[in-house]
Design a protein around this motif. Structure first.
Motif, short mmCIF file in Angstrom:
data_model
loop_
_atom_site.label_atom_id
_atom_site.label_comp_id
_atom_site.label_asym_id
_atom_site.label_seq_id
_atom_site.Cartn_x
_atom_site.Cartn_y
_atom_site.Cartn_z
N GLU A 155 -36.66 -7.16 -6.10
CA GLU A 155 -36.96 -7.61 -4.73
C GLU A 155 -35.71 -8.16 -4.05
O GLU A 155 -35.65 -8.29 -2.83
CB GLU A 155 -38.06 -8.67 -4.74
N HIS A 156 -34.67 -8.47 -4.86
CA HIS A 156 -33.47 -9.10 -4.30
C HIS A 156 -32.40 -8.11 -3.88
O HIS A 156 -31.49 -8.46 -3.14
CB HIS A 156 -32.88 -10.08 -5.32
N CYS A 157 -32.46 -6.87 -4.37
CA CYS A 157 -31.40 -5.90 -4.04
C CYS A 157 -31.85 -4.49 -4.40
O CYS A 157 -32.44 -4.27 -5.48
CB CYS A 157 -30.11 -6.25 -4.78
N VAL A 158 -31.53 -3.54 -3.51
CA VAL A 158 -31.89 -2.14 -3.74
C VAL A 158 -30.65 -1.24 -3.57
O VAL A 158 -30.77 -0.06 -3.25
CB VAL A 158 -33.02 -1.68 -2.77
N ALA A 159 -29.48 -1.81 -3.80
CA ALA A 159 -28.23 -1.06 -3.60
C ALA A 159 -28.05 0.00 -4.69
O ALA A 159 -28.59 -0.13 -5.79
CB ALA A 159 -27.05 -2.02 -3.63
N THR A 160 -27.27 1.03 -4.38
CA THR A 160 -26.91 2.02 -5.39
C THR A 160 -25.47 1.79 -5.85
O THR A 160 -24.64 1.25 -5.11
CB THR A 160 -26.97 3.45 -4.82
N HIS A 161 -25.18 2.28 -7.07
CA HIS A 161 -23.79 2.32 -7.50
C HIS A 161 -23.18 3.62 -7.01
O HIS A 161 -23.78 4.68 -7.19
CB HIS A 161 -23.68 2.22 -9.03
N PRO A 162 -22.01 3.59 -6.39
CA PRO A 162 -21.51 4.79 -5.70
C PRO A 162 -20.67 5.75 -6.53
O PRO A 162 -20.34 6.84 -6.06
CB PRO A 162 -20.65 4.20 -4.57
N SER A 163 -20.29 5.39 -7.76
CA SER A 163 -19.29 6.21 -8.48
C SER A 163 -19.87 7.52 -8.99
O SER A 163 -20.97 7.56 -9.56
CB SER A 163 -18.75 5.41 -9.66
N ASP A 164 -19.11 8.61 -8.83
CA ASP A 164 -19.44 9.89 -9.49
C ASP A 164 -18.94 9.89 -10.93
O ASP A 164 -19.65 10.29 -11.85
CB ASP A 164 -18.78 11.04 -8.73
N LEU A 165 -17.70 9.44 -11.10
CA LEU A 165 -17.08 9.40 -12.43
C LEU A 165 -17.97 8.69 -13.45
O LEU A 165 -18.16 9.15 -14.58
CB LEU A 165 -15.73 8.67 -12.30
N ALA A 166 -18.54 7.54 -13.04
CA ALA A 166 -19.34 6.73 -13.96
C ALA A 166 -20.56 7.50 -14.46
O ALA A 166 -20.99 7.31 -15.61
CB ALA A 166 -19.78 5.43 -13.28
N VAL A 167 -21.11 8.37 -13.63
CA VAL A 167 -22.33 9.11 -14.02
C VAL A 167 -21.99 10.06 -15.17
O VAL A 167 -22.70 10.14 -16.17
CB VAL A 167 -22.89 9.86 -12.80
N ALA A 168 -20.88 10.78 -15.02
CA ALA A 168 -20.47 11.70 -16.09
C ALA A 168 -20.11 10.92 -17.36
O ALA A 168 -20.47 11.32 -18.47
CB ALA A 168 -19.28 12.54 -15.63
N LEU A 169 -19.42 9.79 -17.19
CA LEU A 169 -19.01 9.01 -18.37
C LEU A 169 -20.22 8.45 -19.12
O LEU A 169 -20.22 8.39 -20.35
CB LEU A 169 -18.08 7.87 -17.96
N VAL A 170 -21.25 8.05 -18.39
CA VAL A 170 -22.47 7.55 -19.04
C VAL A 170 -23.13 8.67 -19.84
O VAL A 170 -23.58 8.47 -20.97
CB VAL A 170 -23.42 6.95 -17.98
N ALA A 171 -23.15 9.87 -19.27
CA ALA A 171 -23.75 11.01 -19.99
C ALA A 171 -22.92 11.37 -21.24
O ALA A 171 -23.45 11.91 -22.20
CB ALA A 171 -23.87 12.21 -19.07
N LEU A 172 -21.63 11.06 -21.20
CA LEU A 172 -20.74 11.39 -22.32
C LEU A 172 -20.67 10.27 -23.36
O LEU A 172 -19.85 10.32 -24.28
CB LEU A 172 -19.33 11.70 -21.79
N ASP A 173 -21.51 9.23 -23.20
CA ASP A 173 -21.53 8.10 -24.15
C ASP A 173 -20.18 7.38 -24.21
O ASP A 173 -19.71 6.99 -25.31
CB ASP A 173 -21.92 8.56 -25.57
N ALA A 174 -19.56 7.17 -23.07
CA ALA A 174 -18.26 6.50 -23.02
C ALA A 174 -18.36 5.03 -23.43
O ALA A 174 -19.40 4.38 -23.24
CB ALA A 174 -17.69 6.59 -21.61
N VAL A 175 -17.27 4.55 -24.01
CA VAL A 175 -17.18 3.13 -24.41
C VAL A 175 -15.97 2.52 -23.71
O VAL A 175 -14.89 3.13 -23.66
CB VAL A 175 -17.01 3.02 -25.94
N LEU A 176 -16.15 1.33 -23.15
CA LEU A 176 -15.05 0.64 -22.47
C LEU A 176 -14.27 -0.24 -23.43
O LEU A 176 -14.87 -0.90 -24.30
CB LEU A 176 -15.59 -0.24 -21.35
N HIS A 177 -12.95 -0.27 -23.25
CA HIS A 177 -12.10 -1.24 -23.95
C HIS A 177 -11.73 -2.31 -22.93
O HIS A 177 -11.22 -2.00 -21.85
CB HIS A 177 -10.85 -0.57 -24.50
N LEU A 178 -11.99 -3.56 -23.27
CA LEU A 178 -11.79 -4.68 -22.36
C LEU A 178 -10.87 -5.71 -23.01
O LEU A 178 -10.94 -5.93 -24.23
CB LEU A 178 -13.13 -5.35 -22.02
N THR A 179 -10.03 -6.33 -22.19
CA THR A 179 -9.18 -7.42 -22.69
C THR A 179 -9.30 -8.60 -21.73
O THR A 179 -9.15 -8.43 -20.51
CB THR A 179 -7.70 -7.00 -22.78
#
Ligand SMILES: Cc1cc2nc3c(=O)[nH]c(=O)nc-3n(C[C@H](O)[C@H](O)[C@H](O)COP(=O)(O)OP(=O)(O)OC[C@H]3O[C@@H](n4cnc5c(N)ncnc54)[C@H](O)[C@@H]3O)c2cc1C
Ligand code: SF4
Length: 331
Positions: A155-179
């Motif tokens: 109820e607080h937000c109905v925004a979409t995430h705009p990235s195309d790249l992220a959609v393909a990476l999610v389908a490819l089971d990508a893992v982020l490296h963070l520091t």
């Protein structure tokens, strides 16, 4: 006039240390989203830490046979890389479906994943918006929401995430490296972007002063066909109305492997796990594809003007799964 500090980091450790010096410091990569938001007054950082020249601009094969993509690899370089085109064509197609050639020459892998929503109210500081100013309200629910989300909203937000790249990476089971200030960690990309719930101001699980340093892909599944398909208002230079990354392997008429992710339907790249579970091991035909998509989209909560996204997403996915099946059977 507000003072704005700018400094260029020379290595990851100093970038993290600089980001930790001020709560409203921001990493500056290509600047194609951050600088736009600063001009609009949505982002008001006191300090920019330029990370564009950190040594994170390489694409390397991992010991496991996957790919490690540095966070500052430009979108153009990512899409054109021979290993990406050859082994992860869905990723190359997704990047090329986004923005324009000029923007892709500057935009980076990490920055693309962290770009903010294009909701009109978020970008207009004269309007209330729970994501920009928690507790101020969500005018999009009753206002302009044709392009906004139908899945995973609150109820607080109905925004979409705009990235195309992220959609393909999610389908490819990508893992982020963070520091970050507490050291290094890894996180599956599916767990990185957040649904809005009661805290729509938090887009991701990125901790304060933390940097994305790389995106790692597992080896591509063998015998799989893949595609990224984007529906949009014009043929280029437009964000998705709905998009799909699909990977499919069919053996003896049955679904052996399937991975589906939608863009522009939800506040995060939407991995269609319900549809995948319904399809796995079952017949690879149009009827089964349709039923699986119905199961996935049953959780949708469309608003007045965006219910059209549901039949659109269903048709998009069924059509692409049929095409991928036909392509395998004709081999
Ligand atoms: C007109 C226009 C059309 C577009 N169309 C599309 C489209 O169709 N599809 C699409 O996917 N995108 C589209 N984009 C978005 C574009 O792809 C993004 O702006 C771009 O990818 C952001 O990358 P950047 O390196 O410029 O990020 P920046 O603007 O530098 O940064 C964005 C955010 O990420 C943070 N950040 C950046 N790198 C890191 C890091 N390594 N670690 C931690 N934080 C980081 C920054 O602090 C900032 O908050 C469009 C943009 C424009 C302006
Ligand atoms: S949908 Fe989200 S970003 Fe858009 S106005 Fe509502 S709270 Fe703000």
């Amino acid at each position: 006039m507000r003072p704005l500090g700018y400094t260029r980091a020379t290595d990851v450790a100093s970038a993290v240390a600089l980001l930790a010096t001020a709560p409203d410091a921001r990493a500056l990569a290509g600047g194609t989203n951050l600088v736009d938001l600063m001009k609009l007054g949505v982002e008001r950082p006191a300090l920019l830490v330029d990370i564009a020249r950190l040594p994170l601009d390489r694409i390397e094969v991992t010991p496991a046979g996957g790919l490690r993509i540095g966070a500052t690899v430009r979108n153009s370089d990512l899409a054109a890389h021979p290993l990406v085109r050859d082994r992860y064509p869905v990723l190359s197609q997704a990047v090329l479906a986004g923005a324009s050639g000029q923007l892709r020459n500057v935009a980076t892998t990490g920055g693309n994943l962290l770009q903010r929503t294009r909701c009109l109210y978020f970008q207009d500081v004269t309007k209330p918006c729970n994501k920009r100013q928690p507790g101020s309200g969500c005018p999009a629910r009753t206002g302009v929401h044709r392009d906004l989300a139908v899945l995973g909203t609150s109820e607080h937000c109905v925004a979409t995430h705009p990235s195309d790249l992220a959609v393909a990476l999610v389908a490819l089971d990508a893992v982020l490296h963070l520091t970050g200030p507490d050291g290094d960690r890894t996180l599956p990309l599916t767990s990185f972007h957040r649904l809005p719930g009661d805290t729509p101001d938090l887009d991701t699980e990125l901790a304060p002063a933390e940097l994305i340093t790389a995106v790692e892909l597992p080896p591509p599944p063998t015998a799989v066909r893949s595609v990224y398909r984007k529906v949009r208002e014009r043929a280029s230079f437009a964000f998705a109305t709905a998009s799909l990354a699909a990977l499919l392997e069919v053996r003896d008429g049955r679904v052996e492997t399937v991975r589906l992710a939608f863009g522009a339907l939800a506040p995060k790249p939407w991995r269609a796990l319900t549809a995948e579970a319904a399809l796995r091991g079952g017949p690879a035909d149009e009827e089964a594809f349709g039923l699986a998509l119905d199961a996935e989209l049953a959780a949708a909560r469309p608003l007045r003007d965006n219910a059209f996204k549901l039949p659109l997403a269903r048709r998009l996915a069924v059509r692409e799964l049929v095409r991928l099946t036909d392509a395998q059977e004709s081999r």
